[in-house]
Design an enzyme around this catalytic site. Structure first.
Site, PDB file in Angstrom:
ATOM      1  N   LYS A 155       0.852  -1.190   0.000  1.00  0.00           N
ATOM      2  CA  LYS A 155       0.000   0.000   0.000  1.00  0.00           C
ATOM      3  C   LYS A 155       0.888   1.241   0.000  1.00  0.00           C
ATOM      4  O   LYS A 155       1.902   1.277   0.715  1.00  0.00           O
ATOM      5  CB  LYS A 155      -0.866  -0.059   1.257  1.00  0.00           C
ATOM      6  CG  LYS A 155      -1.949   0.984   1.400  1.00  0.00           C
ATOM      7  CD  LYS A 155      -2.776   0.679   2.647  1.00  0.00           C
ATOM      8  CE  LYS A 155      -3.944   1.623   2.839  1.00  0.00           C
ATOM      9  NZ  LYS A 155      -4.782   1.226   3.990  1.00  0.00           N
ATOM     10  N   SER A 201      -9.368   0.963   3.121  1.00  0.00           N
ATOM     11  CA  SER A 201      -8.607   1.803   2.219  1.00  0.00           C
ATOM     12  C   SER A 201      -7.491   1.052   1.481  1.00  0.00           C
ATOM     13  O   SER A 201      -6.851   1.614   0.595  1.00  0.00           O
ATOM     14  CB  SER A 201      -7.992   2.964   3.002  1.00  0.00           C
ATOM     15  OG  SER A 201      -7.102   2.505   4.008  1.00  0.00           O
ATOM     16  N   SER A 247      -9.531  -1.562   7.231  1.00  0.00           N
ATOM     17  CA  SER A 247      -9.003  -1.354   5.880  1.00  0.00           C
ATOM     18  C   SER A 247      -8.205  -2.504   5.304  1.00  0.00           C
ATOM     19  O   SER A 247      -7.827  -2.460   4.131  1.00  0.00           O
ATOM     20  CB  SER A 247      -8.166  -0.068   5.839  1.00  0.00           C
ATOM     21  OG  SER A 247      -8.986   1.062   5.965  1.00  0.00           O
TER      22      SER A 247
END
Length: 467
Positions: free
Chosen positions: A83, A159, A183
């Site tokens: 990420k 996310s 997330s």
């Protein structure tokens, strides 16, 4: 559409075994991953940066170690991606934002990248995410939405949306994400993969961009439990660069997987966790309970209030981090993120104090449950992945905003830092996840239950259906 990448993408454990035995070169494994990324990422939009030359250089070092008769590590030659809130040497740490891409490149990798590479894994890129991790949808207005590998018209969840689509689409066998309120678990649920949110403080967050420091967790996503365990084992341990990561490495979980779940006390989360569910979420929990032979139900007290308190603390603490940027560059934010952060900055201090007091009370009540139960099963998301751009859904006759309610069942768990593995139930037409939850520092138990379910055939990451 072409052939599914799930057909030719090997698991992390398969790659590592082949590389160590000399049947596959690390460079060959990396080139295969780069080829899949080149072919399918234009559809999935998982990646924001490809570190191809770095990956080739790292792979050659692994191959040189094998040729010299040295142990290249348990993840030898395994491609992974992170990420884009993790620092990657030579790249600006975007954290899904427009603002951060103007920052100087990172001079050092995040601790977890260093640890995975020390275990032989090879970084191939950075992944799309919701802006500043304040997102449950995977829809980034700056880089475009990541897309669900089982239906590209649907959300990945956020996310860690790019992490979910990259692993769910078999572009890489491993990815790193972060989980503040859900997330990792939400993208795992929507994309049909396994995701670990470890105990708060178990894995180092050093050199990753924060959202809510008192909630932020980091962890791996994978297509099977063995790969998840290998990654977790390689990353755990004390890190002086993260003030909350004080635990020494526990016993590796990989050798414990075969112990199964027969002697564990398992219960289904009742009350709050059996409400606000679409039929597929109920079906998934029932499926897991039946596979394990579980009928007992326990109620996590005041879970709805815990979710509300988590919102208060998240928005307030997140806003405090962003005040300077909000003053100077408000128009460079996603308006939805900006407005929630501004609202958080205006929450009265007495409400935040009350939320923190409740948090302590709630943690004590939850820990009491684990005196009579080892593992709790709960839904990961109330529904399968919504359509991209979907604003509302109707649940029990009430119209609710999608963005605010996707994490309705994850927030009360991360609120007190419990370890969780989200496991995928491969329903048709879309998979959906279930949370396997244990007491703090008992990752071994969630891994044992997840592996038992995998061996029973009750959970599995389906082949990508949308590409």
């Amino acid at each position: 559409m072409g052939a599914s990448p799930g057909h030719d993408g090997r698991s992390a454990s398969e790659i590592a075994q082949a590389v160590k035995s000399g049947k596959l070169s690390a460079l060959g494994a990396v080139e295969a991953a780069l080829s899949r990324i080149g072919r399918y990422d234009s559809i999935l939009n998982s990646f924001t940066d490809i570190t191809a030359e770095r990956a080739r250089e790292s792979a050659r070092k692994v191959d040189a170690a094998v040729a010299a008769g040295k142990n290249p590590g348990p993840l030898a030659g395994v491609p992974f991606a992170v990420k884009n809130l993790f620092d990657v040497r030579g790249l600006p740490t975007r954290a899904g934002s427009k603002i951060n891409r103007d920052c100087p490149p990172a001079s050092r990798d995040a601790t977890l990248i260093e640890r995975l590479e020390a275990a032989g894994a090879v970084l191939v890129g950075a992944l799309n995410m919701g802006e500043y991790a304040y997102d449950f949808t995977g829809e980034n207005i700056h880089d475009g939405p990541s897309r669900n590998p089982h239906d590209v018209t649907r959300m990945t969840g956020g996310s860690s949306g790019g992490s979910g689509s990259a692993v769910g689409g078999a572009l890489v066998p491993l990815a790193l994400g972060s989980d503040t309120n859900g997330s990792i678990r939400v993208p795992s649920s929507f994309c049909g993969i396994f995701g670990l949110k470890p105990t708060y403080g178990r894995l180092s967050r050093a050199r990753s961009f924060p959202f809510v420091s008192s909630f932020d967790h980091v962890g791996p996503l994978a297509r099977n439990v063995t790969d998840l365990a290998l990654a977790y084992d390689a990353m755990q341990g004390h890190d002086p660069d993260d003030p909350v990561c004080t635990m020494r490495p526990s016993e590796p979980v990989s050798p414990l997987l075969a112990q199964g779940a027969d002697n564990l006390r398992i219960a289904i989360a009742g009350g709050y966790f059996q409400n606000n569910l679409f039929p597929e979420a109920t079906q998934a929990v029932d499926h897991i309970a039946e596979a394990l032979g579980v009928t007992r139900t326990v109620e996590i007290p005041q879970a709805g209030r815990a979710r509300a308190a988590a919102y208060v603390i998240s928005t307030c603490e997140g806003a405090a981090l962003h005040l300077d940027r909000l003053r100077k560059q408000p128009n460079d934010y996603d308006p939805a993120v900006r407005d929630r952060l501004i609202a958080g900055a205006m929450i009265p201090a007495p409400l935040v104090v009350r939320a923190q007091k409740f948090r302590r009370w709630y943690r004590e009540r939850v820990l009491e449950l684990f005196s009579s139960v080892d593992v709790i099963i709960a839904p990961a998301t109330p529904c399968i992945a919504p359509k991209l751009g979907q604003v509302n859904f109707v649940l029990d006759g009430v119209e609710l905003p999608v963005r605010a309610n996707i994490g309705i069942h994850t927030q009360p768990i991360s609120f007190v830092g419990l370890p969780v593995i989200a496991v995928p139930v491969p329903l048709e037409p879309m998979p959906i996840g279930v949370q396997i939850i244990a007491a703090p520092w008992r990752e071994d138990m969630v891994f044992r239950v997840a592996h038992a379910l995998e061996r029973l055939g009750a959970v599995a990451a389906p082949r990508p259906r949308g590409i």
